[in-house]
Write a protein that holds these residues in place. Structure first.
Motif, PDB file in Angstrom:
ATOM      1  N   LYS A  73      28.573  25.719  84.590  1.00 20.95           N
ATOM      2  CA  LYS A  73      28.739  25.723  86.163  1.00 20.95           C
ATOM      3  C   LYS A  73      28.290  27.300  86.115  1.00 20.95           C
ATOM      4  CE  LYS A  73      32.240  25.720  89.834  1.00 20.95           C
ATOM      5  NZ  LYS A  73      31.457  26.041  90.874  1.00 20.95           N
ATOM      6  N   GLU A 130      31.118  23.390  81.467  1.00 22.50           N
ATOM      7  CA  GLU A 130      31.953  22.272  82.042  1.00 22.50           C
ATOM      8  C   GLU A 130      32.004  20.976  81.238  1.00 22.50           C
ATOM      9  OE1 GLU A 130      33.864  22.145  84.672  1.00 22.50           O
ATOM     10  OE2 GLU A 130      33.313  24.084  85.570  1.00 22.50           O
ATOM     11  N   TYR A 138      25.109  23.993  88.924  1.00 18.64           N
ATOM     12  CA  TYR A 138      25.157  23.531  87.750  1.00 18.64           C
ATOM     13  C   TYR A 138      23.850  23.288  87.032  1.00 18.64           C
ATOM     14  CZ  TYR A 138      30.065  22.094  88.931  1.00 18.64           C
ATOM     15  OH  TYR A 138      31.244  22.274  89.577  1.00 18.64           O
TER      16      TYR A 138
END
Ligand SMILES: NC(=O)c1ccc[n+]([C@@H]2O[C@H](COP(=O)([O-])OP(=O)(O)OC[C@H]3O[C@@H](n4cnc5c(N)ncnc54)[C@H](OP(=O)(O)O)[C@@H]3O)[C@@H](O)[C@H]2O)c1
Length: 353
Positions: free
Chosen positions: A60, A105, A131
């Motif tokens: 992220k 993530e 992302y």
């Protein structure tokens, strides 16, 4: 630039190790054709999240670094970058940007050194987005207490500076080094690293940025807008040529007979080759003269990103951030860098404004 490693790799299903439910789409800056940032970059509100391959992590992105290399790839200039694998007619990478700081993530098959929740920085594919994917060995834990906006400024410019000083110029304590472009993205790191190596640093920049270069630790500052570099009569053990595109003969006159010239880059050198002809000539001439004339392309590796982290953690290196733009103003940020207005680095903040 390390073209091969930035190309998309074969997709494979990641191990399901997400830190929680992730959205299926994200806000991202995208481009479908080469051109000026203001003409070709646009904000996509529902871009699919990128898929990680084995050996990669999904991060992220909290902040993304902007540099000249990104501008080159957005513009597709010089044409050399297209031949180097970034797309001949249109960009292969839909989302621009490489430098990032953020949080892991999800990890792909085979990733051992990172886990979801780790705060990291490094080099990703498509960091101008919420992302991005990154290969494991280009991702490192964020320096202690360093805000993401500062960490995101480090990777490519920082490792280029480190490799120029340590591996190419091989600077030793007490040597005199001239850094052309000391106020820029690469130069602001190179000036600090050369001082850390114990060299006597002369930084070259424009009038408004001279004070900042002094604050970075340069022993001497030359304003290139006010006269010739030869006016000082000094000769240097090494020159890092990061900006200005001076001729090889001018640079060689500033070097000691056994001095080392390291050509890092330089703009305004033509749409086709972008200055690589000067770099090639330097390498061809080098075996026939007493000075060492080198050009190099930085290697993107986690070991050097970790070395930069150590320098930051020990208080010997500090990124200089000129401005932080919100993600939606990515084109303004890229143009700001391309116009040469930045002192140090420019960063994007990916949080919704
Ligand atoms: N070899 C590699 O792997 C590699 C990696 C990264 C970048 N690069 C290349 O390195 C170059 C610099 O990148 P960057 O991100 O540092 O760019 P940047 O942030 O725009 O910095 C450019 C620097 O050049 C200086 N400059 C401009 N004209 C000059 C002149 N006539 N004489 C002396 N200095 C002058 C600028 O000084 P003022 O702003 O004070 O005018 C500034 O310090 C670019 O060409 C980039 O593509 C190469």
């Amino acid at each position: 630039m390390d073209t091969k490693q930035r190309d998309p790799e074969t997709r494979q299903q990641p191990e399901a190790t997400s830190s929680g439910a992730l959205p299926s789409t994200m806000r991202a800056i995208v481009q479908d054709e080469f051109g000026q940032a203001g003409d070709v970059l646009r904000m996509e509100q529902n871009e699919p999240l990128p898929e990680i391959a084995g050996g990669e992590v999904l991060v992220k992105v909290r902040a993304a670094g902007v540099d000249r290399g990104v501008w080159h790839l957005i513009a597709g200039l010089p044409y050399m970058v297209r031949i180097a694998g970034f797309g001949i007619r249109r960009p292969k990478l839909r989302v621009p940007g490489f430098d990032f700081a953020g949080r892991v993530e999800r990890v792909g098959n085979g990733v051992t050194s990172l886990k979801p929740g780790d705060e990291v920085f490094g080099i990703a594919r498509g960091s101008f987005a919420e992302y991005a994917c990154a290969v494991e060995d280009k991702v490192v834990a964020t320096p202690r207490n360093l805000p993401p906006e500062q960490a995101a400024a480090i990777p490519i410019s920082g490792l280029t500076a480190l490799q120029a000083v340590r591996d190419q110029a091989k600077l030793k304590p007490g040597e005199r080094v001239l850094i052309l472009g000391a106020s820029g993205g690469v130069g602001s790191f190179a000036t600090q690293i050369a001082r850390d190596f114990g060299a006597e640093v002369t930084g070259v920049c424009s009038t408004d940025k001279a004070e900042m270069v002094r604050e970075l630790g340069a022993d001497h500052v030359i304003d290139y807008t006010r006269g010739s570099l030869a006016d000082t009569g000094e000769k240097y053990d090494a020159i890092l040529d990061i900006g200005g595109n001076r001729s090889l003969s001018e640079l060689r006159r500033l070097l000691k007979p056994k001095g080392r010239l390291v050509i890092v880059g330089g703009e305004d050198a033509g749409k086709l080759l972008g200055g690589t002809d000067r770099q090639l000539r330097a390498m061809l001439l080098s075996p026939f003269v007493s000075q060492k004339l080198r050009a190099f392309v930085s290697s993107e590796n986690g070991k050097d990103i970790a070395a930069l982290k150590e320098l930051v953690d020990s208080g010997r290196l500090k990124p200089v951030i000129d401005r932080t733009f919100p993600l939606e103003q990515a084109s303004e940020a890229v143009e700001y860098v391309a116009e040469g207005r930045a002192s140090g680095k420019v960063v994007l903040d990916t949080r919704p404004s």
